[in-house]
Design an enzyme around this catalytic site. Structure first.
Site, PDB file in Angstrom:
ATOM      1  N   ASP A  68       0.825  -1.223   0.000  1.00  0.00           N
ATOM      2  CA  ASP A  68       0.000   0.000   0.000  1.00  0.00           C
ATOM      3  C   ASP A  68       0.854   1.266   0.000  1.00  0.00           C
ATOM      4  O   ASP A  68       0.323   2.375  -0.035  1.00  0.00           O
ATOM      5  CB  ASP A  68      -0.998   0.014   1.169  1.00  0.00           C
ATOM      6  CG  ASP A  68      -0.372  -0.196   2.529  1.00  0.00           C
ATOM      7  OD1 ASP A  68       0.702  -0.826   2.607  1.00  0.00           O
ATOM      8  OD2 ASP A  68      -0.947   0.270   3.533  1.00  0.00           O
ATOM      9  N   HIS A  69       2.184   1.099   0.002  1.00  0.00           N
ATOM     10  CA  HIS A  69       3.074   2.267  -0.043  1.00  0.00           C
ATOM     11  C   HIS A  69       3.887   2.350  -1.337  1.00  0.00           C
ATOM     12  O   HIS A  69       4.575   3.330  -1.558  1.00  0.00           O
ATOM     13  CB  HIS A  69       4.015   2.277   1.173  1.00  0.00           C
ATOM     14  CG  HIS A  69       3.253   2.494   2.448  1.00  0.00           C
ATOM     15  ND1 HIS A  69       3.186   3.713   3.078  1.00  0.00           N
ATOM     16  CD2 HIS A  69       2.478   1.651   3.174  1.00  0.00           C
ATOM     17  CE1 HIS A  69       2.410   3.614   4.160  1.00  0.00           C
ATOM     18  NE2 HIS A  69       1.974   2.371   4.227  1.00  0.00           N
ATOM     19  N   HIS A 272      -3.387   7.214   7.216  1.00  0.00           N
ATOM     20  CA  HIS A 272      -3.227   5.756   7.142  1.00  0.00           C
ATOM     21  C   HIS A 272      -4.342   5.074   7.936  1.00  0.00           C
ATOM     22  O   HIS A 272      -4.118   4.150   8.707  1.00  0.00           O
ATOM     23  CB  HIS A 272      -1.840   5.336   7.665  1.00  0.00           C
ATOM     24  CG  HIS A 272      -1.428   3.961   7.212  1.00  0.00           C
ATOM     25  ND1 HIS A 272      -1.586   2.844   7.994  1.00  0.00           N
ATOM     26  CD2 HIS A 272      -0.895   3.520   6.055  1.00  0.00           C
ATOM     27  CE1 HIS A 272      -1.137   1.796   7.336  1.00  0.00           C
ATOM     28  NE2 HIS A 272      -0.710   2.174   6.161  1.00  0.00           N
TER      29      HIS A 272
END
Ligand SMILES: [Zn+2]
Length: 312
Positions: A68-69, A272
């Site tokens: 997800d990064h 986040h």
């Protein structure tokens, strides 16, 4: 007016997008420089949505290799090819990242037509990883399930101007003004030395932005983040899920606020967020109870820092 120092949120959620929130990505603009921080899946499309010129991005900083990064990175890098990019790009991230990209590019059958300059981050200690005439970047370790770094972006002081009245008062010549700007003293007609400070406007404060992507609550960060102008600290969970935060090596919003407070940050952004939360007001309230100047990182929002906001 202050030159630009502004952060735009491109993605604010963890892995699974929900409630119009997407995986992590941010754009930081320092003066004329455009920086991408993390690159979750689909980042390039949201950059288009927010009308950010992708080809103007000069450098990319990846905190860690949870998908997800960075799952949006190969898409963005190959799109640069299609748009005819020739300007080099600096990419910073954990060392295995370049191996992953090379494998993807090899089987994609296309070479990048611009230089991709990779710099592996040191995930065990704080390090100066980049500098130019406008800003410098320090990476520092975060406590997460895999090697992870945060990034601290610090604006450099600009050259100060000479006070106009002093030019007239002392009859300064052009070469003397140039010397004063470099910090050299002036010798007057009587042979006295007058320090450059006498002639210069006070220094402008240097703005800074710290990015703490995925991390446990970690008090060793406080010293690194001391007096930062704008702090982004993850707040995946609310206080009631503190045990889950601990187990997954994430933080609660209360913990993010505690770090901001103890570090003397001027402003806090939290993000986040877990996909379990539809409404983020309770998460924000928990943080604000400890550090009032807290905001939710929300897609499309830009947070600018002016010199006046950080002056003590
Ligand atoms: Zn992670």
């Amino acid at each position: 007016m202050s030159p630009t120092f502004a952060l735009t949120i491109i993605g604010s959620n963890l892995a699974i997008s929900a409630f119009d929130r997407y995986p992590t990505a941010q754009i930081l603009q320092i003066h004329q420089h455009l920086i991408l921080i993390d690159c979750g899946e689909g980042t390039q499309f949201r950059l288009d949505k927010f009308r950010i010129k992708k080809n103007a991005i000069e450098s990319i900083f990846i905190s860690h290799l949870h998908g997800d990064h960075y799952f949006g990175l190969i898409g963005l890098l190959t799109s640069f090819n299609l748009s005819g990019r020739t300007a080099p790009i600096n990419l910073f991230g954990p060392s295995p990242l370049i191996e992953i990209l090379h494998l993807q590019l090899k089987h994609n059958g296309a070479d990048l037509r611009y230089p991709l300059v990779f710099h592996a981050t040191e995930t065990n200690e704080k390090q100066l990883i980049y500098e130019n005439s406008t800003f410098e970047v320090i990476s520092f370790p975060l406590q997460h399930r895999i090697p992870t770094t945060g990034f601290l972006f610090i604006e450099k002081p600009s050259l100060r101007n000479v006070i106009k009245e002093k030019i007239d008062q002392y009859g300064l010549r052009v070469e003397q003004i140039v010397a004063i700007k470099k910090g050299h003293p002036v010798i007057d007609h009587e042979g006295n030395e007058i320090s450059a400070e006498t002639f210069l406007y006070p220094p402008t404060p240097c703005r800074s932005y710290a990015y703490c992507s995925d991390t446990l609550y970690d008090e060793t960060l406080i010293e690194i983040l001391k007096n930062v102008s704008l702090l982004y600290h993850e707040a995946t969970f609310e206080k009631a899920s503190a045990a889950l935060a601990q187990k997954t090596m994430h933080s609660t919003s209360e913990e993010a606020a505690l770090i901001a407070k103890k570090a003397g940050a001027k402003q806090l952004l939290i993000g986040h967020f877990s996909s379990r939360y539809k409404h983020l007001a309770p998460i924000l309230a928990e943080a604000k109870a400890i550090f009032d100047n807290t905001y939710l990182a929300t897609e499309g929002d830009t947070f600018s820092v002016a010199y006046e906001q950080i002056a003590d």
